[in-house]
Design an enzyme around this catalytic site. Sequence first.
Site, short mmCIF file in Angstrom:
data_model
loop_
_atom_site.label_atom_id
_atom_site.label_comp_id
_atom_site.label_asym_id
_atom_site.label_seq_id
_atom_site.Cartn_x
_atom_site.Cartn_y
_atom_site.Cartn_z
N PRO A 1 73.68 79.12 27.31
CA PRO A 1 73.92 77.87 26.26
C PRO A 1 72.46 77.40 25.53
CG PRO A 1 73.82 77.10 28.63
CD PRO A 1 73.53 78.79 28.74
N TYR B 1 68.82 66.93 33.78
CA TYR B 1 69.88 65.98 32.90
C TYR B 1 70.76 65.36 33.93
CZ TYR B 1 68.27 68.29 28.97
OH TYR B 1 67.25 68.79 27.82
N LEU C 1 63.31 84.70 30.54
CA LEU C 1 62.37 85.59 30.18
C LEU C 1 62.91 87.22 30.68
CD1 LEU C 1 58.86 84.23 30.36
CD2 LEU C 1 60.32 85.02 28.57
N ARG D 1 66.41 82.93 24.44
CA ARG D 1 65.56 83.32 23.14
C ARG D 1 65.85 84.50 22.62
NH1 ARG D 1 60.72 80.33 26.33
NH2 ARG D 1 61.87 81.50 27.95
C1 LIG Z 1 67.08 76.71 21.37
C2 LIG Z 1 67.35 76.33 22.80
C3 LIG Z 1 68.26 75.76 23.23
C4 LIG Z 1 68.58 75.51 24.64
N1 LIG Z 1 69.74 74.73 25.09
C5 LIG Z 1 70.10 74.81 26.18
C6 LIG Z 1 71.17 73.97 26.54
O1 LIG Z 1 72.09 73.37 25.68
N2 LIG Z 1 71.65 73.93 28.01
C7 LIG Z 1 70.79 74.57 28.82
O2 LIG Z 1 71.21 74.72 30.13
N3 LIG Z 1 69.74 75.37 28.68
C8 LIG Z 1 69.29 75.39 27.35
N4 LIG Z 1 68.26 76.18 26.82
C9 LIG Z 1 67.70 77.08 27.97
C10 LIG Z 1 68.35 78.25 27.84
O3 LIG Z 1 69.64 78.36 28.26
C11 LIG Z 1 67.46 79.56 29.05
O4 LIG Z 1 67.79 78.86 30.38
C12 LIG Z 1 65.98 79.29 28.73
O5 LIG Z 1 65.62 79.40 27.37
C13 LIG Z 1 65.37 80.65 29.63
O6 LIG Z 1 66.03 81.59 29.05
P1 LIG Z 1 65.34 82.65 27.81
O7 LIG Z 1 64.01 83.17 28.62
O8 LIG Z 1 66.29 83.95 27.69
O9 LIG Z 1 64.99 81.97 26.70
C14 LIG Z 1 67.88 76.24 25.62
C15 LIG Z 1 66.90 77.04 25.19
C16 LIG Z 1 66.54 77.29 23.84
C17 LIG Z 1 65.50 78.13 23.52
#
Ligand SMILES: Cc1cc2nc3c(=O)[nH]c(=O)nc-3n(C[C@H](O)[C@H](O)[C@H](O)COP(=O)(O)O)c2cc1C
Length: 364
Positions: free
Chosen positions: A23, A183, A302, A325
């Site tokens: 998300p 949250y 990551l 990301r």
């Molecule tokens: C633009 C953006 C918006 C995010 N919004 C949410 C969200 O709505 N709900 C949530 O649980 N995590 C949110 N996250 C966290 C991501 O879901 C994820 O857990 C975090 O970015 C780590 O994963 P990654 O390293 O693949 O980015 C968001 C992250 C990004 C970059």
Amino acid sequence: MSQLFSPLSLGQVTLDNRIIIAPMCQYSANNGAASDWHTIHLGQLSLSGAGLLILEATAVNPEGRISYGDLGLWNNETQQALGKSLKAVRQYSPIPIGIQLAHAGRKASTGKPWEGIGAIAPGEVNGWQTVAPSAIAYDDKSSVPKAMSQDDIDSLIKDFVSAAKRADELGLDLIELHGAHGYLLHQFLSPLSNKRDDNYGGSLENRMRLLLDVFKAVRAVFPSDKAVGVRISATDWVEGGWDLEQSIVLSKALDELGCDFIHVSTAGLSPEQQIPVKPNFQVPFATAIKEAVNMPVIAVGLITQAQQAEDIISEQQADGVALARGILYNPHWPWHAAAELGATVTAPKQYLRSSPHGQPSPIK
Ligand SMILES: Cc1cc2nc3c(=O)[nH]c(=O)nc-3n(C[C@H](O)[C@H](O)[C@H](O)COP(=O)(O)O)c2cc1C
């Protein structure tokens, strides 16, 4: 044969592969209503070849939004607007779509991240009074939240139920309850933010009560052939806070209630957190929880490389991997991963000729 590209069942919802789009808030809704941005953004992600698309944190009432631009699902207007975006997406993509239902609690009432204004005080433009388990602000820049009464808690559960019914009416396949990232539901779990002395505070059992009550209430109204799971932060990364041990107790309780999956993130509760960020840094939490439960466990954080994701699945560190990301950066990440791992992904017929440099393509 790639394990990443093998099917995964979350309850009765079957994913083609184990790549899950995490998300991601877009801060692009108007009074909670999805905009054309959502149609474009979700449309793009729906063509990614991933196994599941989870919609951004979607507030169950207006006070539950992180910012005034957050997506919501609390009335007919918000439902219709999201329905319009989903109709466009569904027309061209069979990807299962889930929604993350959320309430931001004391972290609500902020500007959009790119505005750089942070918390907005109640009474100011786009600001409102926040609520939380206890009247403790997130940090010295945030307003002090109102401690929720029993009536507030009852009405919150009703709002989750109502949003879950609307999610079903929208044809969504799955609900993820947002119990992570500091949250509201996480605020009830953590002893750092929950200082209540009623049934919802004190002992671990009491701190877990709200999340479990919300889970039971949502599960009861969402059709049994659709999935309901929970995202948690497995640790606050703060001494004396929520931690892995408590997360395992919570995960087992959810498992017993018929939870269809647990999505294991970390952090977000306290500005004191010290996070050792590096590739896979949250995966060991998912693995520890996987050892304690029967439901599928999703790892996130990551995970950016195809072989890295493949190893997490084939070494049974987790059942699914979520990307945020990495898939924003490269919305065809699953296509590239399939090419690297010798697997295939489904793509729309309009893109069937997209094979680069005349090489064999992973899309079918
Ligand atoms: C633009 C953006 C918006 C995010 N919004 C949410 C969200 O709505 N709900 C949530 O649980 N995590 C949110 N996250 C966290 C991501 O879901 C994820 O857990 C975090 O970015 C780590 O994963 P990654 O390293 O693949 O980015 C968001 C992250 C990004 C970059």
